[in-house]
Structures are given as C-alpha cells and as structure tokens.
Design an enzyme around this catalytic site. Structure first.
Site, short mmCIF file in Angstrom:
data_model
loop_
_atom_site.label_atom_id
_atom_site.label_comp_id
_atom_site.label_asym_id
_atom_site.label_seq_id
_atom_site.Cartn_x
_atom_site.Cartn_y
_atom_site.Cartn_z
N GLY A 53 0.84 -1.19 0.00
CA GLY A 53 0.00 0.00 0.00
C GLY A 53 0.87 1.24 0.00
N HIS A 277 -16.55 5.08 11.01
CA HIS A 277 -16.74 6.16 10.03
C HIS A 277 -18.22 6.48 9.89
CE1 HIS A 277 -16.32 8.59 6.44
NE2 HIS A 277 -15.01 8.43 6.46
N ARG A 341 -14.69 12.22 13.17
CA ARG A 341 -15.48 11.02 12.87
C ARG A 341 -16.08 10.37 14.10
NH1 ARG A 341 -11.32 8.43 8.38
NH2 ARG A 341 -11.82 9.91 6.72
N ARG A 439 -8.49 8.98 14.56
CA ARG A 439 -7.76 9.56 13.43
C ARG A 439 -8.63 10.59 12.72
NH1 ARG A 439 -7.75 8.90 8.07
NH2 ARG A 439 -9.00 6.99 8.09
N LEU A 445 -3.50 8.62 4.71
CA LEU A 445 -2.59 8.70 3.56
C LEU A 445 -1.35 9.49 3.93
CD1 LEU A 445 -5.15 9.39 0.68
CD2 LEU A 445 -4.51 7.24 1.76
#
Length: 641
Positions: A53, A277, A341, A439, A445
C-alpha cells in the site's frame, strides 16, 4: 470482578529514541544523529517489506532507490491492488495555499486534539512537518491533484479542522497516490533492486537470536510454503478492522502479519482504539461481506439530517424542511457537519438506528454550486453510490450509517518505527503511533507516505549499520521450528473437516464485536464477549470446514487462517477495552460520559499507551504502560461546539 483479573501488569515501557528539546527541530536532530550506511555497503544489506500500500510501496521504492536489496510481498495479484487504492477523500498537508491560518503547528495541534490527547507529541509534530514534503513528492511523481483556476493545488475541508488543508484528486485520491508509489516501485523492480512477490501471504515472522531475520510465506497459487531472509523486516500490512467482519476494508484485509509478530514478541498497543466512520452505506442484508465507504469529503457540501419524528416513514424528498433535524449543525455549530469522525458517528448512532440510518443531502449544494460543479468534485462517488443503491444522489439524499473503518491501535513502535523485536519495523496503519484514540480524516494517507518515503528511510540505517548479520537458512533450529509450526497449522486447518463454514465463524465474531466492542462499550458487554470468544475459538478448531487441499489455490484456507487470528486478536481488544475505564476518541465507555453524552476522559489514570505482551492463547496478557507527556498541547475537554 476487577479488570486486573484479566491481565497482569509488567514493567513500564518508554520511547528511548524520541528526541527531547524544541519540538520543531526534533526530527532534524534525530536524522542527523542516526548512523548512516555508505552507498557501497547498502548493496549488501537486505530488507523485506510486507505490504504494497502507500506505506509499503513507498518504503520499498525508496529503500531500493537508496541502494538496499529489497524483497516486497503482497497477497494481491499486483502491488497496485493494495487497499490504499480505496481511500477517496484526500491527504492533509500544512501548505496553507488558502492563506486561511493553517501552519505545521496548527496541523500538529488539530491532530493531537483530534486523537483525544492519546498520541505522542513528537510523532505527531514530525507527521505535520513532513506533510508539506509529501505533496511536493507526489506532484513530482505526476499525481493529478485537483487545481484551482489560477493553477495552485486545490484543497477542501475535512473533519476536526477549521482550515482547508486536504489535497485531493476528485474522489480517488488514494488510487492516484498509490499509482505514484507503484510507478516508483516498478522502476526499482525493473532495475533489479526490488524482488517482487505478488500472490504471496506472510504467515509468520522468523526471529533468530532475538532479531527479526525473515518471514515464512505461502504462495497462494501453488500452496508452497517457503522462507525468505533479510537483515531487517518491515511490516506495512494495514489495520485489523475486519475483525468486525463488516467493515469498509477490502475483504482480504487481515491481521495475520502483525498478530504473528505479536506472538513472536512484538508488543501490541491500544488494540481497542477502533474508528467508526459516519458516512457508510448502511447494511442491506445478511448477504453482505463488507460495507462501502462514502468519503468524508462529502460532508464539505452535504448536510446530515434525520426526520424530527423517528417514526416518519415518508420518502426523504417528501419530508419538509421544518420536519428535518440537522443534528450535527445543531449540536456542534462551530464545526457543523465537519466534526471528527468519532463524534459524528456517535451522534448518528444516538439519534438513529441501523435500519433507518441518516441522510446526507446535496440539494443545497446543487442549488448553490450547480450540478456540474458538484459532479466535478464528487462525480465518481455519486456514481458508485447510485450503482450500489439504485438512488441518484443528485436528486435523492444519500442514506448513511456509521461502520468500522480504521484501527488506531497496532504494533508498538518507538520514534524510529522499531517494534520491540530488534530488526522489525512497522509502518502505516499497522503501527499505533500517530493518531491516538481517533484519526482525523485525510490523515491515513499522510501517515502512510510519511512513514514510507521519509521516516523509515531516514532511520533504518541506524540499525543496518550493524549488519550484515550471521547468515541463516532453513537448517537453523529457530527457522526449522517456525516452518514446522506454519505447516502444522495449515495441516490442522485442513484436517478438522467440520460442519461450519469459515464465513459463519467470522460473521458471528463480527456481530459480537460490533455489539459489545463497537461504537459504545460497557464492562458488562465486554465481559460477555470475553466469555463467548474463547468458546467460539474452541468451536472453530473443532467444527470449521476447509474444503480442498493446501497444494493449490484455496481461498477458504486463506480465510481460515485469517479468521483464526481474528479470534485471538478479538480477545485482546476486549481486554484492552475493559481495562481502559474511560472514554476517549473512538473508545466510548458508557460508564464514562458527560451529562450531555460526550466522551469523558480520565487523564489522571489513563494518559498512557497500553502495550500488551503475548503470553499464550487464552492466557492473561501482560500490560506495559508508556506514559504520555504533553508539553505543547494542554489536554482539555474536546469541544467542537
């Protein structure tokens, strides 16, 4: 019964490689103090990187560019099929192109606060500092970030921030960033500096004389089990959200690599910190094997609401404005629909249920901006939603509900990304290091690329300066024992020949974890899970049905090994959740909340990282605490109102 009946407490642990002094210069000083390996010697140093990834692909490409001999492994058909490709919304960076008050320090502050003051200041500041370099790196690779009319890179807002710092490539940011890392990796493969092993799954870690020296893998096509050796091993295998069965993760995402390393001596930190989420397509039936994420970027222009009357059965377009409750805007006026979130998910759960869900409405955005502008920002996301649900989000509000997405816990690492096993490095979502208890959106990313392109290559030389180490091969007793264990485990899974499918065990475990260790936990529910999980695990090894053989492609065998590890990890997650009798970020204990239902932290007793030591299946783990100190951001009650 007190929580300590479930575990024992061991010696505290400390991050001895984290620099002290001014936080703004800690990363620069650490890079300067780290020993280097000269270019000629790098050709004689080998590194294994598991996972391709953003973290793993960037790490393998960069280490090979530096001259190390790299072996790269992924279970997918191609490195570019890694799950990073599914990240949609964007990547944070403190470039301040919008001139709206952003800075490295503000990104650092927002991230520590967003993580509910359960992350390390040094790590988070380094992440914020490197963020500006990541964008330059990716632009140089040709990543097609969106641009404004004047040519500058465009940004949009994400939860937990009042500035616009999220760079994006429409609704496919992860895909474009991964293609950049993939191209860099393929260049090194062509140059002969990376030996690529696709369709290959790591099943165990080889530890020789206390050092990580290699891995045991299974070729997923032929079934052959083999060993690979190196001077250091890097795990970049992502998170463990699929322990819940239904999550936004790809179906193949698993915890085997990090769990095998944990069993070999790597401490596992904060396993109960799971992110839910808020904007996922709701569950539609028992047939589902995963859930689909609708990017958080949609909350820039979409408005979240529910009918004021919970029994209102009208179609959403028939519900009048006066009959709608825009609950995030009402409860958190300063941030509105862009609260973090964990807060948005909990609010959605408290005001609705899985069957009804909530609505994400773009009618105002279409009216204000025009359908074309909305399509340019979110077109592929809208198309994906329409294909799955049959509804057109340009004219009908999306229906959403919270779902498991990301795991903040992972293997414990120090400032240099070293685990507690010398020679084993852990990067990206596979480690615990940067996000605390929650997070912020668009930071996954950022961490993956920071670890892969910049942090790991900057510090791994400090370890490899002592290499090369003694040669090891399959004849070494430690290697032979590990190989024997892996082959024995595969043989046992095939020999049970029971009457229950792997999927049925995974589904039952997932529902149990969602109900008792999901968005809201309490001690009674967690102890209920801790009674059932060992029973389910025993039943798995007595009744699981794995058809076929181990000498060929056998996806049921792959799944069985992964679910067996989930059945062990789930128990540790619940122990961790019981022991942390506070609410923070994604870990919400119903016994610890404010009068208005917000998370109530206990900084006096729980301002630490919980790092767990493995002692055996079903045996009480050992807790090692890493105390957290805050010199630059004072812990306070998070307020987004």
């Amino acid at each position: 019964m007190p929580a300590h009946d479930l575990y024992t407490e061991g010696a505290p642990i400390a991050d001895d490689r984290a620099p002290t002094g001014p936080i703004e210069s800690r990363w620069d000083r650490r890079r300067f103090s780290a020993r280097l390996v000269n270019p000629a010697n790098r050709r004689n140093r080998g590194v294994i990187v598991v996972g391709t990834g953003l973290a793993g692909g960037a790490a393998a490409a960069t280490l090979a560019e530096l001259g190390y001999q790299v072996k790269s492994f992924c279970y997918q058909d191609s490195p570019r099929r890694a799950h990073s490709i599914a990240a949609q919304g964007g990547i944070n960076a403190a470039k301040n192109y919008r001139n709206d008050g952003d800075s490295v320090h503000r990104l650092f502050y927002d991230t520590v606060k967003g993580g509910d003051f359960r992350s390390r200041e040094s790590n988070v500041h380094r992440l914020a500092q490197i963020s500006v370099e990541i964008i330059d790196q990716c632009v140089a690779q040709g990543v097609p970030f969106a641009r404004e009319y004047g040519g500058l890179l465009d940004t949009r807002s994400f939860g937990g921030a009042q500035v616009s710092r999220t760079f994006y490539a429409r609704g496919q940011t992860g895909q474009q960033l991964l293609l950049g890392a993939y191209q860099a990796l393929e260049r090194q493969i062509a140059a002969g500096r990376v030996e690529m092993h696709p369709r290959t799954e790591m099943l165990d870690l080889i530890v020789v004389d206390g050092r990580a020296r290699g891995i045991v893998v299974r070729d997923l096509v032929s079934g052959a089990v083999s060993t690979h050796f190196a001077d250091a091993v890097v795990l970049a295998t992502g998170g463990y959200g699929n322990v819940f069965h239904l999550s936004t993760n790809a179906k193949g995402c698993n915890a085997t690599a990090i769990w095998r390393a944990h069993r070999r001596g790597a401490l596992f930190a904060n396993p109960c910190f799971t992110q839910i989420h808020p904007t996922c397509i709701p569950i539609s039936g028992e047939h589902q094997s995963k859930l689909t994420l609708m990017s958080e970027s949609l909350r820039n222009d979409g408005r979240v609401w529910v009918p004021r009357d919970p029994h209102d059965t009208r179609a959403p377009n028939d519900i009048l404005e006066a009959d709608r409750d825009y609950f995030l805007e009402r409860m958190y006026p300063s941030f509105g629909n862009l609260v973090p979130r964990d807060i948005a998910s909990r609010a959605a759960k408290n005001i609705s249920d899985e069957k009804r869900g909530v609505y994400l409405d773009f009618a105002d955005a279409v009216k204000r901006l025009g359908a074309l502008a909305v399509e340019q920002r979110y077109g592929n996301l809208f198309e994906m939603y329409q294909r799955i649900t049959g509804d057109d989000p340009y004219t009908t509000p999306m229906r959403i509900y919270p779902a498991v997405h990301y795991t903040m816990g992972g293997l414990w690492v120090d400032y240099d990304l070293r685990s507690t096993i010398p020679g084993l490095y852990v990067i990206g979502e596979a480690n615990f290091s940067d996000h605390g208890a929650n997070r912020l959106g668009a930071s996954a990313l950022m961490q993956g690329l920071a670890d892969g392109y910049f942090v790991l290559p900057g510090v791994i030389g400090d370890y490899l300066a002592d290499a090369p180490f003694d040669t090891v091969d399959d004849s070494h007793p430690a290697v032979a024992d590990t190989l024997s264990e892996v082959r024995g485990r595969v043989k046992t899974l095939l020999a049970v020949d029971g009457d229950r499918t792997v999927e049925s065990f995974h589904r039952e475990l997932g529902r149990l974890m969602w109900d008792e260790c999901g968005m809201e936990r309490d001690e009674a529910g967690l102890r209920k899970a801790l009674e059932r999980i060992p029973e389910l695990r025993d039943e798995f090894w007595q009744r699981v049905k794995v058809p076929g053989t181990g000498e060929r492609l056998n996806q049921e065998l792959e799944k069985a090994g992964r679910v067996a590890d989930f059945l062990e990890l789930a128990e540790l997650m619940c122990v961790d959740a019981v022991h942390r009798a506070e609410s923070c970020g994604g870990h919400f204990r119903s016994e610890s909340q404010t009068p208005d239902g917000e998370a109530l932290r206990d900084d006096a007793n729980y301002a630490y990282v919980a790092a767990w030591e493995y002692t055996g299946v079903g045996q009480p783990p050992v807790l090692h605490k890493e105390e957290l100190t805050f010199e630059h951001v004072t812990p306070s009650t998070r307020s987004y109102s």
